[in-house]
Design a protein around this motif. Structure first.
Motif, PDB file in Angstrom:
ATOM      1  N   MET A  51      31.516 -57.291  31.298  1.00  0.00           N
ATOM      2  CA  MET A  51      31.564 -58.613  30.675  1.00  0.00           C
ATOM      3  C   MET A  51      31.885 -58.564  29.185  1.00  0.00           C
ATOM      4  O   MET A  51      32.125 -59.608  28.583  1.00  0.00           O
ATOM      5  CB  MET A  51      30.218 -59.323  30.852  1.00  0.00           C
ATOM      6  CG  MET A  51      29.855 -59.597  32.269  1.00  0.00           C
ATOM      7  SD  MET A  51      28.176 -60.271  32.322  1.00  0.00           S
ATOM      8  CE  MET A  51      28.163 -60.939  33.965  1.00  0.00           C
ATOM      9  N   ILE A  52      31.874 -57.374  28.611  1.00  0.00           N
ATOM     10  CA  ILE A  52      32.031 -57.245  27.166  1.00  0.00           C
ATOM     11  C   ILE A  52      33.298 -56.471  26.852  1.00  0.00           C
ATOM     12  O   ILE A  52      33.545 -55.387  27.396  1.00  0.00           O
ATOM     13  CB  ILE A  52      30.785 -56.583  26.544  1.00  0.00           C
ATOM     14  CG1 ILE A  52      29.593 -57.532  26.745  1.00  0.00           C
ATOM     15  CG2 ILE A  52      31.011 -56.265  25.091  1.00  0.00           C
ATOM     16  CD1 ILE A  52      28.287 -56.991  26.275  1.00  0.00           C
ATOM     17  N   ALA A  53      34.103 -57.035  25.971  1.00  0.00           N
ATOM     18  CA  ALA A  53      35.389 -56.444  25.596  1.00  0.00           C
ATOM     19  C   ALA A  53      35.183 -55.135  24.832  1.00  0.00           C
ATOM     20  O   ALA A  53      34.210 -54.995  24.084  1.00  0.00           O
ATOM     21  CB  ALA A  53      36.181 -57.433  24.733  1.00  0.00           C
ATOM     22  N   PRO A  54      36.096 -54.190  24.994  1.00  0.00           N
ATOM     23  CA  PRO A  54      35.997 -52.908  24.277  1.00  0.00           C
ATOM     24  C   PRO A  54      35.968 -53.088  22.755  1.00  0.00           C
ATOM     25  O   PRO A  54      35.337 -52.313  22.052  1.00  0.00           O
ATOM     26  CB  PRO A  54      37.256 -52.148  24.697  1.00  0.00           C
ATOM     27  CG  PRO A  54      37.737 -52.809  25.936  1.00  0.00           C
ATOM     28  CD  PRO A  54      37.266 -54.234  25.881  1.00  0.00           C
ATOM     29  N   GLU A  55      36.621 -54.132  22.258  1.00  0.00           N
ATOM     30  CA  GLU A  55      36.704 -54.356  20.807  1.00  0.00           C
ATOM     31  C   GLU A  55      35.625 -55.306  20.283  1.00  0.00           C
ATOM     32  O   GLU A  55      35.772 -55.905  19.214  1.00  0.00           O
ATOM     33  CB  GLU A  55      38.104 -54.858  20.430  1.00  0.00           C
ATOM     34  CG  GLU A  55      38.505 -56.174  21.055  1.00  0.00           C
ATOM     35  CD  GLU A  55      39.131 -56.067  22.438  1.00  0.00           C
ATOM     36  OE1 GLU A  55      39.876 -56.987  22.797  1.00  0.00           O
ATOM     37  OE2 GLU A  55      38.886 -55.111  23.182  1.00  0.00           O
ATOM     38  N   LEU A  56      34.507 -55.397  21.003  1.00  0.00           N
ATOM     39  CA  LEU A  56      33.408 -56.293  20.636  1.00  0.00           C
ATOM     40  C   LEU A  56      32.993 -56.160  19.173  1.00  0.00           C
ATOM     41  O   LEU A  56      32.881 -55.054  18.641  1.00  0.00           O
ATOM     42  CB  LEU A  56      32.174 -55.994  21.509  1.00  0.00           C
ATOM     43  CG  LEU A  56      30.900 -56.767  21.135  1.00  0.00           C
ATOM     44  CD1 LEU A  56      31.031 -58.227  21.555  1.00  0.00           C
ATOM     45  CD2 LEU A  56      29.682 -56.124  21.774  1.00  0.00           C
ATOM     46  N   ARG A  98      43.805 -68.061  27.870  1.00  0.00           N
ATOM     47  CA  ARG A  98      43.085 -66.787  27.932  1.00  0.00           C
ATOM     48  C   ARG A  98      42.079 -66.596  26.806  1.00  0.00           C
ATOM     49  O   ARG A  98      41.463 -65.527  26.712  1.00  0.00           O
ATOM     50  CB  ARG A  98      44.087 -65.635  27.906  1.00  0.00           C
ATOM     51  CG  ARG A  98      45.021 -65.623  29.103  1.00  0.00           C
ATOM     52  CD  ARG A  98      45.868 -64.382  29.087  1.00  0.00           C
ATOM     53  NE  ARG A  98      46.380 -63.988  30.366  1.00  0.00           N
ATOM     54  CZ  ARG A  98      45.700 -63.420  31.345  1.00  0.00           C
ATOM     55  NH1 ARG A  98      44.426 -63.200  31.205  1.00  0.00           N
ATOM     56  NH2 ARG A  98      46.268 -63.075  32.472  1.00  0.00           N
ATOM     57  N   THR A  99      41.910 -67.585  25.945  1.00  0.00           N
ATOM     58  CA  THR A  99      41.014 -67.440  24.796  1.00  0.00           C
ATOM     59  C   THR A  99      40.219 -68.726  24.602  1.00  0.00           C
ATOM     60  O   THR A  99      40.801 -69.804  24.518  1.00  0.00           O
ATOM     61  CB  THR A  99      41.810 -67.138  23.509  1.00  0.00           C
ATOM     62  OG1 THR A  99      42.725 -66.070  23.774  1.00  0.00           O
ATOM     63  CG2 THR A  99      40.900 -66.763  22.365  1.00  0.00           C
ATOM     64  N   VAL A 100      38.895 -68.577  24.528  1.00  0.00           N
ATOM     65  CA  VAL A 100      38.014 -69.729  24.363  1.00  0.00           C
ATOM     66  C   VAL A 100      37.024 -69.440  23.240  1.00  0.00           C
ATOM     67  O   VAL A 100      36.396 -68.380  23.212  1.00  0.00           O
ATOM     68  CB  VAL A 100      37.214 -70.015  25.660  1.00  0.00           C
ATOM     69  CG1 VAL A 100      36.251 -71.172  25.459  1.00  0.00           C
ATOM     70  CG2 VAL A 100      38.145 -70.287  26.817  1.00  0.00           C
ATOM     71  N   ALA A 101      36.886 -70.396  22.336  1.00  0.00           N
ATOM     72  CA  ALA A 101      35.831 -70.351  21.328  1.00  0.00           C
ATOM     73  C   ALA A 101      34.720 -71.276  21.796  1.00  0.00           C
ATOM     74  O   ALA A 101      34.981 -72.383  22.269  1.00  0.00           O
ATOM     75  CB  ALA A 101      36.368 -70.806  19.971  1.00  0.00           C
ATOM     76  N   THR A 124      28.309 -68.762  17.659  1.00  0.00           N
ATOM     77  CA  THR A 124      29.749 -68.871  17.872  1.00  0.00           C
ATOM     78  C   THR A 124      30.158 -67.665  18.695  1.00  0.00           C
ATOM     79  O   THR A 124      29.764 -66.537  18.388  1.00  0.00           O
ATOM     80  CB  THR A 124      30.516 -68.877  16.539  1.00  0.00           C
ATOM     81  OG1 THR A 124      30.081 -69.989  15.756  1.00  0.00           O
ATOM     82  CG2 THR A 124      32.021 -68.977  16.762  1.00  0.00           C
ATOM     83  N   ALA A 125      30.902 -67.911  19.757  1.00  0.00           N
ATOM     84  CA  ALA A 125      31.369 -66.831  20.635  1.00  0.00           C
ATOM     85  C   ALA A 125      32.866 -66.993  20.856  1.00  0.00           C
ATOM     86  O   ALA A 125      33.377 -68.106  20.892  1.00  0.00           O
ATOM     87  CB  ALA A 125      30.634 -66.875  21.971  1.00  0.00           C
ATOM     88  N   LEU A 126      33.531 -65.875  21.001  1.00  0.00           N
ATOM     89  CA  LEU A 126      34.942 -65.875  21.363  1.00  0.00           C
ATOM     90  C   LEU A 126      35.073 -65.083  22.658  1.00  0.00           C
ATOM     91  O   LEU A 126      34.605 -63.944  22.757  1.00  0.00           O
ATOM     92  CB  LEU A 126      35.794 -65.232  20.266  1.00  0.00           C
ATOM     93  CG  LEU A 126      37.300 -65.280  20.501  1.00  0.00           C
ATOM     94  CD1 LEU A 126      37.807 -66.726  20.430  1.00  0.00           C
ATOM     95  CD2 LEU A 126      38.026 -64.417  19.489  1.00  0.00           C
ATOM     96  N   GLN A 135      35.662 -61.886  29.210  1.00  0.00           N
ATOM     97  CA  GLN A 135      34.890 -60.904  28.456  1.00  0.00           C
ATOM     98  C   GLN A 135      34.503 -61.507  27.110  1.00  0.00           C
ATOM     99  O   GLN A 135      35.272 -62.259  26.502  1.00  0.00           O
ATOM    100  CB  GLN A 135      35.685 -59.627  28.207  1.00  0.00           C
ATOM    101  CG  GLN A 135      35.916 -58.796  29.443  1.00  0.00           C
ATOM    102  CD  GLN A 135      36.555 -57.462  29.101  1.00  0.00           C
ATOM    103  OE1 GLN A 135      37.461 -57.382  28.274  1.00  0.00           O
ATOM    104  NE2 GLN A 135      36.072 -56.407  29.743  1.00  0.00           N
ATOM    105  N   LEU A 136      33.299 -61.146  26.668  1.00  0.00           N
ATOM    106  CA  LEU A 136      32.857 -61.525  25.327  1.00  0.00           C
ATOM    107  C   LEU A 136      33.562 -60.626  24.325  1.00  0.00           C
ATOM    108  O   LEU A 136      33.497 -59.396  24.415  1.00  0.00           O
ATOM    109  CB  LEU A 136      31.341 -61.355  25.200  1.00  0.00           C
ATOM    110  CG  LEU A 136      30.766 -61.599  23.803  1.00  0.00           C
ATOM    111  CD1 LEU A 136      30.912 -63.070  23.410  1.00  0.00           C
ATOM    112  CD2 LEU A 136      29.302 -61.169  23.753  1.00  0.00           C
ATOM    113  N   HIS A 137      34.247 -61.225  23.370  1.00  0.00           N
ATOM    114  CA  HIS A 137      34.990 -60.489  22.344  1.00  0.00           C
ATOM    115  C   HIS A 137      34.215 -60.463  21.027  1.00  0.00           C
ATOM    116  O   HIS A 137      34.136 -59.434  20.359  1.00  0.00           O
ATOM    117  CB  HIS A 137      36.354 -61.149  22.145  1.00  0.00           C
ATOM    118  CG  HIS A 137      37.225 -60.467  21.150  1.00  0.00           C
ATOM    119  ND1 HIS A 137      37.077 -60.642  19.792  1.00  0.00           N
ATOM    120  CD2 HIS A 137      38.245 -59.603  21.313  1.00  0.00           C
ATOM    121  CE1 HIS A 137      37.976 -59.916  19.166  1.00  0.00           C
ATOM    122  NE2 HIS A 137      38.701 -59.273  20.065  1.00  0.00           N
ATOM    123  N   THR A 138      33.655 -61.616  20.650  1.00  0.00           N
ATOM    124  CA  THR A 138      32.964 -61.740  19.372  1.00  0.00           C
ATOM    125  C   THR A 138      31.755 -62.652  19.547  1.00  0.00           C
ATOM    126  O   THR A 138      31.843 -63.669  20.239  1.00  0.00           O
ATOM    127  CB  THR A 138      33.900 -62.349  18.301  1.00  0.00           C
ATOM    128  OG1 THR A 138      35.112 -61.584  18.248  1.00  0.00           O
ATOM    129  CG2 THR A 138      33.258 -62.385  16.931  1.00  0.00           C
TER     130      THR A 138
END
Length: 144
Positions: A51-56, A98-101, A124-126, A135-138
Motif C-alpha cells: 500500500m505504500i510507494a517506494p518513494e514514500l 492516477r493521482t489524488v490529494a 494531507t495525503a498524496l 499507494q500512499l506516496h506522501t
C-alpha cells in the motif's frame, strides 16, 4: 441573468466531468484508505508494504520525517504502534486519474516510544495509482 446561471451550471458540470472524478473513484480511494488504517492498527506489514510507494515521504505530527525504509523499521521495532486511526471531513482532489490529494482530520491513538498518545490532527495525503492499485506516496500531519 437566467442565461448566465445556466452557463455557470453547465460549466460546473463540464469541469467535474473533465476532471474524471466519479463516485466510484472516490469510493475506491476511501476503501483503500480504510484498509491502510486497518493494516496500521493490526500491524499488517505485508499489506502495508503493498500500500505504500517506494518513494514514500512520511511526516509525523511530531515533525519526524521518514522514507519508506525508516517508516517500516519504526513499525517493525514498534517505535510507534496504533490502536485507532480514523478520519473525517476528508476532501479528495483528483489531480489526474492516477493521482489524488486528500485532506481531512484524523483521530490517531497509539504509543510512541511506549508513551501513549491520542491526538486529533489535520492531514494531507498524496496517493498514486500503480499497476497493483493505490499507494500512499506522501503523508503529513499537524496536531490540532
Amino acid at each position: 441573468m437566467k442565461k448566465l446561471m445556466l452557463f455557470a451550471l453547465c460549466l460546473s458540470a463540464f469541469v467535474a466531468a473533465a476532471n474524471g472524478q466519479t463516485s466510484r473513484q472516490i469510493s475506491d480511494i476511501r476503501n483503500f484508505e480504510q484498509a491502510r488504517y486497518q493494516a496500521l492498527v493490526q500491524r499488517d506489514l505485508k499489506a502495508l508494504d503493498q500500500m505504500i510507494a517506494p518513494e514514500l515521504i512520511y511526516t509525523h505530527s511530531n515533525g519526524n520525517v521518514e522514507n519508506k525504509a525508516a517508516y517500516f523499521a519504526a513499525l517493525e521495532n514498534k517505535t510507534y504502534t496504533f490502536q485507532k486511526f480514523e478520519t473525517d471531513s476528508t476532501i479528495y482532489r483528483f489531480i489526474n486519474r492516477r493521482t489524488v490529494a486528500a485532506t481531512g482530520v484524523a483521530r490517531i491513538a497509539g504509543a510512541y516510544l511506549d508513551k501513549p498518545f491520542d491526538i486529533r490532527a489535520r492531514f494531507t495525503a498524496l496517493y498514486v495509482r500503480r499497476q497493483n492499485g493505490w499507494q500512499l506516496h506522501t503523508w503529513q500531519t499537524t496536531k490540532l
